[in-house]
Design a protein around this motif. Structure first.
Motif, PDB file in Angstrom:
ATOM      1  N   ALA A   4      43.027  50.722  28.931  1.00 50.79           N
ATOM      2  CA  ALA A   4      42.769  51.252  30.175  1.00 50.79           C
ATOM      3  C   ALA A   4      43.192  50.634  31.473  1.00 50.79           C
ATOM      4  N   PHE A   5      42.992  49.115  31.429  1.00 50.71           N
ATOM      5  CA  PHE A   5      43.465  48.367  32.397  1.00 50.71           C
ATOM      6  C   PHE A   5      44.936  48.345  32.682  1.00 50.71           C
ATOM      7  N   GLN A   6      45.801  48.393  31.544  1.00 49.47           N
ATOM      8  CA  GLN A   6      47.041  48.576  31.731  1.00 49.47           C
ATOM      9  C   GLN A   6      47.599  49.775  32.693  1.00 49.47           C
ATOM     10  N   ILE A   7      46.970  50.825  32.518  1.00 50.87           N
ATOM     11  CA  ILE A   7      47.327  52.317  32.908  1.00 50.87           C
ATOM     12  C   ILE A   7      46.711  52.111  34.540  1.00 50.87           C
ATOM     13  N   LEU A   8      45.575  51.678  34.573  1.00 49.73           N
ATOM     14  CA  LEU A   8      45.136  51.547  36.010  1.00 49.73           C
ATOM     15  C   LEU A   8      45.931  50.594  37.023  1.00 49.73           C
ATOM     16  N   ARG A   9      46.344  49.547  36.342  1.00 44.57           N
ATOM     17  CA  ARG A   9      47.174  48.519  37.109  1.00 44.57           C
ATOM     18  C   ARG A   9      48.803  49.331  37.479  1.00 44.57           C
ATOM     19  N   ILE A  34      35.192  43.940  33.410  1.00 46.14           N
ATOM     20  CA  ILE A  34      34.824  43.909  34.804  1.00 46.14           C
ATOM     21  C   ILE A  34      36.225  44.025  35.635  1.00 46.14           C
ATOM     22  N   GLY A  35      37.287  43.511  35.126  1.00 49.22           N
ATOM     23  CA  GLY A  35      38.369  43.563  35.941  1.00 49.22           C
ATOM     24  C   GLY A  35      38.906  45.196  35.467  1.00 49.22           C
ATOM     25  N   THR A  36      38.615  45.838  34.812  1.00 52.56           N
ATOM     26  CA  THR A  36      39.074  47.340  34.430  1.00 52.56           C
ATOM     27  C   THR A  36      38.125  48.289  35.449  1.00 52.56           C
ATOM     28  N   CYS A  37      36.873  47.882  35.245  1.00 55.45           N
ATOM     29  CA  CYS A  37      35.843  48.693  36.048  1.00 55.45           C
ATOM     30  C   CYS A  37      36.279  48.432  37.681  1.00 55.45           C
ATOM     31  N   ALA A  38      36.787  47.356  38.147  1.00 53.48           N
ATOM     32  CA  ALA A  38      37.354  47.095  39.361  1.00 53.48           C
ATOM     33  C   ALA A  38      38.404  48.019  39.769  1.00 53.48           C
ATOM     34  N   ALA A  39      39.517  48.022  38.779  1.00 52.27           N
ATOM     35  CA  ALA A  39      40.544  48.761  38.831  1.00 52.27           C
ATOM     36  C   ALA A  39      40.392  50.070  39.036  1.00 52.27           C
ATOM     37  N   TYR A  40      39.507  50.627  38.071  1.00 50.49           N
ATOM     38  CA  TYR A  40      39.156  51.907  38.432  1.00 50.49           C
ATOM     39  C   TYR A  40      38.471  52.536  39.705  1.00 50.49           C
ATOM     40  N   VAL A  41      37.445  51.695  40.127  1.00 51.47           N
ATOM     41  CA  VAL A  41      36.671  51.911  41.490  1.00 51.47           C
ATOM     42  C   VAL A  41      37.789  51.884  42.599  1.00 51.47           C
ATOM     43  N   GLU A  42      38.587  50.865  42.468  1.00 54.11           N
ATOM     44  CA  GLU A  42      39.597  50.683  43.495  1.00 54.11           C
ATOM     45  C   GLU A  42      40.433  51.828  43.781  1.00 54.11           C
ATOM     46  N   LEU A  43      40.683  52.688  42.629  1.00 51.91           N
ATOM     47  CA  LEU A  43      41.475  53.796  42.708  1.00 51.91           C
ATOM     48  C   LEU A  43      40.850  55.031  43.037  1.00 51.91           C
ATOM     49  N   MET A  44      39.675  55.161  42.470  1.00 57.11           N
ATOM     50  CA  MET A  44      38.750  56.266  42.453  1.00 57.11           C
ATOM     51  C   MET A  44      37.783  56.427  43.422  1.00 57.11           C
ATOM     52  N   THR A  64      28.916  51.972  36.345  1.00 62.19           N
ATOM     53  CA  THR A  64      27.690  51.570  37.175  1.00 62.19           C
ATOM     54  C   THR A  64      26.934  50.693  36.022  1.00 62.19           C
ATOM     55  N   ALA A  65      26.414  51.064  35.014  1.00 60.40           N
ATOM     56  CA  ALA A  65      25.813  50.306  33.838  1.00 60.40           C
ATOM     57  C   ALA A  65      26.507  48.879  33.790  1.00 60.40           C
ATOM     58  N   TYR A  66      27.801  48.953  33.723  1.00 62.67           N
ATOM     59  CA  TYR A  66      28.443  47.516  33.171  1.00 62.67           C
ATOM     60  C   TYR A  66      28.556  46.565  34.783  1.00 62.67           C
ATOM     61  N   PHE A  67      28.651  47.289  35.678  1.00 66.15           N
ATOM     62  CA  PHE A  67      28.356  46.582  37.116  1.00 66.15           C
ATOM     63  C   PHE A  67      27.170  45.703  37.337  1.00 66.15           C
ATOM     64  N   ALA A  68      26.177  46.727  36.855  1.00 72.65           N
ATOM     65  CA  ALA A  68      24.512  46.095  36.641  1.00 72.65           C
ATOM     66  C   ALA A  68      24.469  45.009  35.918  1.00 72.65           C
ATOM     67  N   PHE A  69      25.048  45.254  34.457  1.00 71.10           N
ATOM     68  CA  PHE A  69      24.960  44.189  33.452  1.00 71.10           C
ATOM     69  C   PHE A  69      25.452  42.729  34.169  1.00 71.10           C
ATOM     70  N   TRP A  70      26.761  43.194  34.609  1.00 66.02           N
ATOM     71  CA  TRP A  70      27.543  41.977  34.983  1.00 66.02           C
ATOM     72  C   TRP A  70      26.929  41.245  36.251  1.00 66.02           C
ATOM     73  N   SER A  71      26.260  41.988  36.986  1.00 60.63           N
ATOM     74  CA  SER A  71      25.581  41.168  38.158  1.00 60.63           C
ATOM     75  C   SER A  71      24.355  40.445  37.806  1.00 60.63           C
ATOM     76  N   SER A  99      38.823  43.198  48.940  1.00 64.03           N
ATOM     77  CA  SER A  99      37.510  43.834  48.822  1.00 64.03           C
ATOM     78  C   SER A  99      36.454  42.804  48.814  1.00 64.03           C
ATOM     79  N   GLY A 100      36.665  41.955  47.972  1.00 62.41           N
ATOM     80  CA  GLY A 100      35.756  40.811  47.758  1.00 62.41           C
ATOM     81  C   GLY A 100      35.534  39.897  49.043  1.00 62.41           C
TER      82      GLY A 100
END
Length: 229
Positions: free
Chosen positions: A43-48, A159-169, A177-184, A65-66
Motif C-alpha cells: 500500500a505504501f509503495q502505491i501511495l508514494r 504510520i508512514g502509510t497512514c500518513a501517505a494516504y491522508v496526505e493524498l485523500m 483513525t484507530a491506528y493514529f490513536a494507537f500511535w499517539s 505538515s509536521g
C-alpha cells in the motif's frame, strides 16, 4: 449485462486503501507480522508512487505538515512543554518563530507550500524502505539469505502509510483513525492528533493494555456501521 460491465473497477488509491485497512485490522488482531508488513508495504509503495506522479514528494509533504502543526500549536499555546523546551533550545526555533508569526496573521489561509523541505531520494529510502521490504523484494539476488525478526518494524511502516494516504485523500478511514490513536498513545502524543482522533486516544490512555485491542475492533466496527447508515 456484459462481463465488462459487471467487473468491479478499482483505482490505485482504492487498492492501497483496502490493503492498508486490511493491514491495520491484521495488526490489531495480532496476526502474522511478516504478512502485515507485506500488505502495508504494498500500500505504501502505491501511495508514494501516486504522490510522485502528481508532482509531489511524500516525505517532504509529511515533514511540511509536521512543521506546520508545530507552528500552529506554538501559536495556540498547546505545544507540549517537553517539545516546546526542545524546540526553543534548538536551531529550529527561528524558523518556527517566523512561521508561527505568519500562521498567527493568516490563520487557516496560510499556504503550507511556502514551507520548504528538501529530502533526497537516498534519505527517503533510509526513512521508509525497511530491511524487510528489501529482503522480500529482491529474492533473485539473495535467495539463501535470512531475515531477522528484529527488522520487522510494522508500527513505523503503518504510520508512514497512514500518513501517505491522508496526505493524498485528507479523510482517514476508520482503521486509519484507530491506528493514529494507537500511535499517539504509544508515543505519548495524543494532544498532537486531529480532533477526530483525540477522544478515542484519551479513552485508550486510561484503559488497560489488555483491553485496547478489543477497543480497536469495536471502534472500527462502529465507525463502519455509522458510515453505512
Amino acid at each position: 449485462m456484459s462481463a465488462l460491465e459487471s467487473t468491479l473497477q478499482i483505482s490505485k488509491i482504492a487498492a492501497a486503501q483496502r490493503q492498508l485497512d486490511a493491514a491495520i485490522r491484521m495488526f490489531f488482531q495480532r496476526e502474522d507480522e511478516l504478512a502485515i508488513h507485506t500488505v502495508a508495504a504494498a500500500a505504501f509503495q502505491i501511495l508514494r508512487d501516486v504522490t510522485k506522479q502528481r508532482g509531489g514528494h511524500f516525505t517532504s509533504e509529511v515533514f511540511r505538515s509536521g512543521i506546520l502543526r508545530i507552528a500552529q500549536q506554538y501559536v495556540q499555546g498547546t505545544l507540549p512543554p517537553d517539545k516546546k523546551a526542545m524546540i526553543e533550545g534548538s536551531s529550529l526555533m527561528p524558523t518556527i518563530a517566523e512561521l508561527a508569526e505568519h500562521v498567527r496573521m493568516q490563520g487557516d489561509s496560510f499556504d503550507k507550500e511556502r514551507i520548504h523541505v528538501n529530502v533526497s531520494e537516498k534519505d527517503e529510502h533510509k526513512l521508509w524502505l525497511s530491511k524487510t521490504t528489501v529482503f522480500l523484494k529482491h529474492a533473485e539476488r539473495d535467495s539463501d539469505d535470512f531475515l531477522s525478526a528484529d527488522n520487522l518494524d510494522n508500527e513505523k511502516m503503518l504510520i508512514g502509510t497512514c500518513a501517505a494516504y491522508v496526505e493524498l485523500m485528507n479523510q482517514p478511514t476508520p482503521e486509519i483513525t484507530a491506528y493514529f490513536a494507537f500511535w499517539s498513545v504509544r508515543n505519548n502524543s495524543a494532544h498532537d492528533m486531529a480532533d477526530e482522533v483525540q477522544p478515542f486516544a484519551q479513552q485508550l490512555e486510561v484503559a488497560e493494555e489488555s483491553q485496547r485491542y478489543e477497543m480497536f475492533r469495536k471502534f472500527i466496527q462502529n465507525r463502519k456501521t455509522h458510515i453505512l447508515t
